[in-house]
Design an enzyme around this catalytic site. Sequence first.
Site, PDB file in Angstrom:
ATOM      1  N   HIS A 103      -4.582   6.625  -2.602  1.00 52.84           N
ATOM      2  CA  HIS A 103      -4.625   7.568  -3.731  1.00 52.84           C
ATOM      3  C   HIS A 103      -5.331   6.899  -4.908  1.00 52.84           C
ATOM      4  CE1 HIS A 103      -1.049   9.816  -1.823  1.00 52.84           C
ATOM      5  NE2 HIS A 103      -2.194  10.395  -1.514  1.00 52.84           N
TER       6      HIS A 103
ATOM      7  N   GLU B 238       6.282   2.678  -3.237  1.00 51.68           N
ATOM      8  CA  GLU B 238       5.813   3.238  -4.514  1.00 51.68           C
ATOM      9  C   GLU B 238       6.118   2.221  -5.606  1.00 51.68           C
ATOM     10  OE1 GLU B 238       4.289   6.164  -4.768  1.00 51.68           O
ATOM     11  OE2 GLU B 238       4.859   7.239  -2.937  1.00 51.68           O
TER      12      GLU B 238
ATOM     13  N   ASN C 229      -3.550  10.825   2.398  1.00 46.34           N
ATOM     14  CA  ASN C 229      -2.209  10.660   2.945  1.00 46.34           C
ATOM     15  C   ASN C 229      -1.629  11.975   3.482  1.00 46.34           C
ATOM     16  OD1 ASN C 229      -0.535   8.505   3.589  1.00 46.34           O
ATOM     17  ND2 ASN C 229       0.937   9.029   1.957  1.00 46.34           N
ATOM     18  N   ARG C 230      -2.509  12.939   3.720  1.00 43.31           N
ATOM     19  CA  ARG C 230      -2.146  14.147   4.470  1.00 43.31           C
ATOM     20  C   ARG C 230      -3.108  14.324   5.647  1.00 43.31           C
ATOM     21  NH1 ARG C 230       0.961  13.162   1.283  1.00 43.31           N
ATOM     22  NH2 ARG C 230       2.042  14.437  -0.274  1.00 43.31           N
TER      23      ARG C 230
HETATM   24  O1  0X9 Z   1       3.032  12.040  -1.295  1.00 38.99           O
HETATM   25  C1  0X9 Z   1       2.605  10.939  -0.912  1.00 38.99           C
HETATM   26  O2  0X9 Z   1       1.580  10.825  -0.245  1.00 38.99           O
HETATM   27  C2  0X9 Z   1       3.356   9.671  -1.314  1.00 38.99           C
HETATM   28  N1  0X9 Z   1       3.760   9.715  -2.692  1.00 38.99           N
HETATM   29  S1  0X9 Z   1       2.628   9.650  -3.891  1.00 38.99           S
HETATM   30  O3  0X9 Z   1       3.298   9.929  -5.140  1.00 38.99           O
HETATM   31  N2  0X9 Z   1       2.062   8.164  -4.014  1.00 38.99           N
HETATM   32  O4  0X9 Z   1       1.575  10.557  -3.585  1.00 38.99           O
HETATM   33  C3  0X9 Z   1       4.592   9.536  -0.446  1.00 38.99           C
HETATM   34  C4  0X9 Z   1       4.298   9.512   1.021  1.00 38.99           C
HETATM   35  C5  0X9 Z   1       5.525   9.307   1.865  1.00 38.99           C
HETATM   36  N3  0X9 Z   1       5.230   9.425   3.269  1.00 38.99           N
HETATM   37  C6  0X9 Z   1       5.097  10.611   3.911  1.00 38.99           C
HETATM   38  N4  0X9 Z   1       5.436  11.740   3.361  1.00 38.99           N
HETATM   39  N5  0X9 Z   1       4.682  10.580   5.159  1.00 38.99           N
HETATM   40 ZN    ZN Z   2       0.188   7.732  -3.488  1.00 44.14          ZN
END
Ligand code: 0X9
Ligand code: ZN
Length: 431
Positions: A191, A393, A264-265
Amino acid sequence: MARRSVLVCGVLLLLGTVCKANKDYDNYTLIRLKPNSEEQALVANAINDTEIDVLKISRGQNDTIDLLVPPSRVNYTRSFADLNNLGFEVKQEHYGRSLSETGPPESPELDELPRAVRTARRSHRRSFNLYGYNSYKDILEFQDTVARRRPELVQVEDFGTSYQGRRMKLTKISKDPSAGNPIIFIDAGIHAREWVAPSMALYLIHRLTNDPGAVSNELDGIDWYILPVVNPDGYEFSRASKFNRMWRKTRSENAFSCYGVDGNRNYGFKWAVSGVSNNPCNGETYAGPKPFSEPETRIVRNIMMKNSQRMKLYVSMHSYGNYLVYPWGYTGDYLPKEWKKLDSLARSVSKAVESAGGQPFKVLSAGKWYPAAGGSDDFAFGVVGVPYSYTMELTDGYEFTYPENLLKSTLPQFYEGFKAFKENIKREYNP
Ligand code: 0X9
Ligand code: ZN
C-alpha cells in the site's frame, strides 16, 4: 492520455459512478467515530459514502473508525454518529495542510537529461536516511550497497519490474545459502501511502547485516528474504505531491482509463469474495480485473512459489493501528485449525515489542478484524503452505503520516519483535 481519462470519467459520472481524482485534503476533517459495542462497530464500519475516505475500520468495541471527511459531509457524518449512538471526535481540521511533499520525486527520465542538469538534480536529492522516508531510487541503491559491502552475507535477486518499469529486488541474507535453512520472508509497501513499512524493511536489512551479534544470533539457522517495496510505482506517486499522499493502490491503467488496483485484494485465493470494490474507477479496495492482474503481486507470488518448501514465516508489513493479524482474512466466520499456534506466536512477538518499550499489537485473525479477500497473508498460508503468515500494521496515532523524527525510537522496538519471530521459527523448524 489525461484528456481521455477526463472524458471517460465524465461518462462514468453520467452513469452514476464517481471517478476519483487525486485530492487536496486541505479542507478535509479527520473524524473518529467510536463504537461502544460490537454491533455499533459493524454499523460504523458500514458507513458508505463515496465522498468520505475510510482510513481505518473499527475492530469492535472501543476501536475507532477513522474518516477523512470533506466539508460538505461533516454534518452528515455527525448525524450518522448521533443516529447510531457512536462517539464522535473531530481529530484534526484542514487535514491536508499537514501533508507535505518529500520531493523532489524520483525522476525516471533523469538518466536522459544532459550531464550538467543531471548532476544538479542529483545534488539536490537527499541522501539515504535509515530513520527516514527514502526515494525508491535510494532504496534500490541501499539494497545494492549492502550487498556490495557484505557479499558473504547478502545477495540481491532481481525479480523483474513493476507496471511502470521499476526494478524489484529481493534482499536475501544468509550465512550459508547452501544449508537449506528455513526462510523468513518479509515484504512491505504493497500500500503506497504506508511509508513506515518500507522504512522498517530497510531497518531490518541494516540491523541484520550490521549488528555485531547478528551473524551468531539472528542469522543462525535462518535465512531472511526481504522485499522492501512491493508497490514502488504507488510509493513514488504518493511521494511526488501532497495531492497524491493518500494514494494506496498500484498505478496500472485499466480499460476505463482509471488507475490502480489494491494489491492486497489481488492475490489468487478466495479472490474478491469479501471486502473488495468491483469498481475500477472508485474504491480504494478494487480487486483488479482478475487475480494477479498486477505484475507486483505476481512477483511476490513468484518469490513465494520458488521458495515454498523452505518458507516457514511470512510477514507483510503495513500501517497503521498496531495490529498483528493472521489468516483467515477472507472471512471472520472460521479460523484455520492451526489458529492457536498463529495466535500464540503473534502474542510472544507482541510481548517482545512491549518489553522494548513499544505498544503491544492487537492480535486476532484478519477476518475477525474485518473480512477482506485476496490478501497476501491468506495466499501464503492457504496456497503456498507457509505455516506462519501475518499482516503487521505498524504504529498508531498518526494515521499514514507517522513523523519521521519518531522512527529512531520506534523501528528498534519492532526489531525486537522480529527477533522473537526468528527465535520461535528456528526452535520449531531448525532446532
Ligand atoms: O485491508 C488491508 O489490506 C490491510 N489493512 S490496511 O489498513 N493496511 O489496508 C489488512 C489486511 C489483512 N489481511 C487480509 N484481510 N487478508
Ligand atoms: Zn496496508
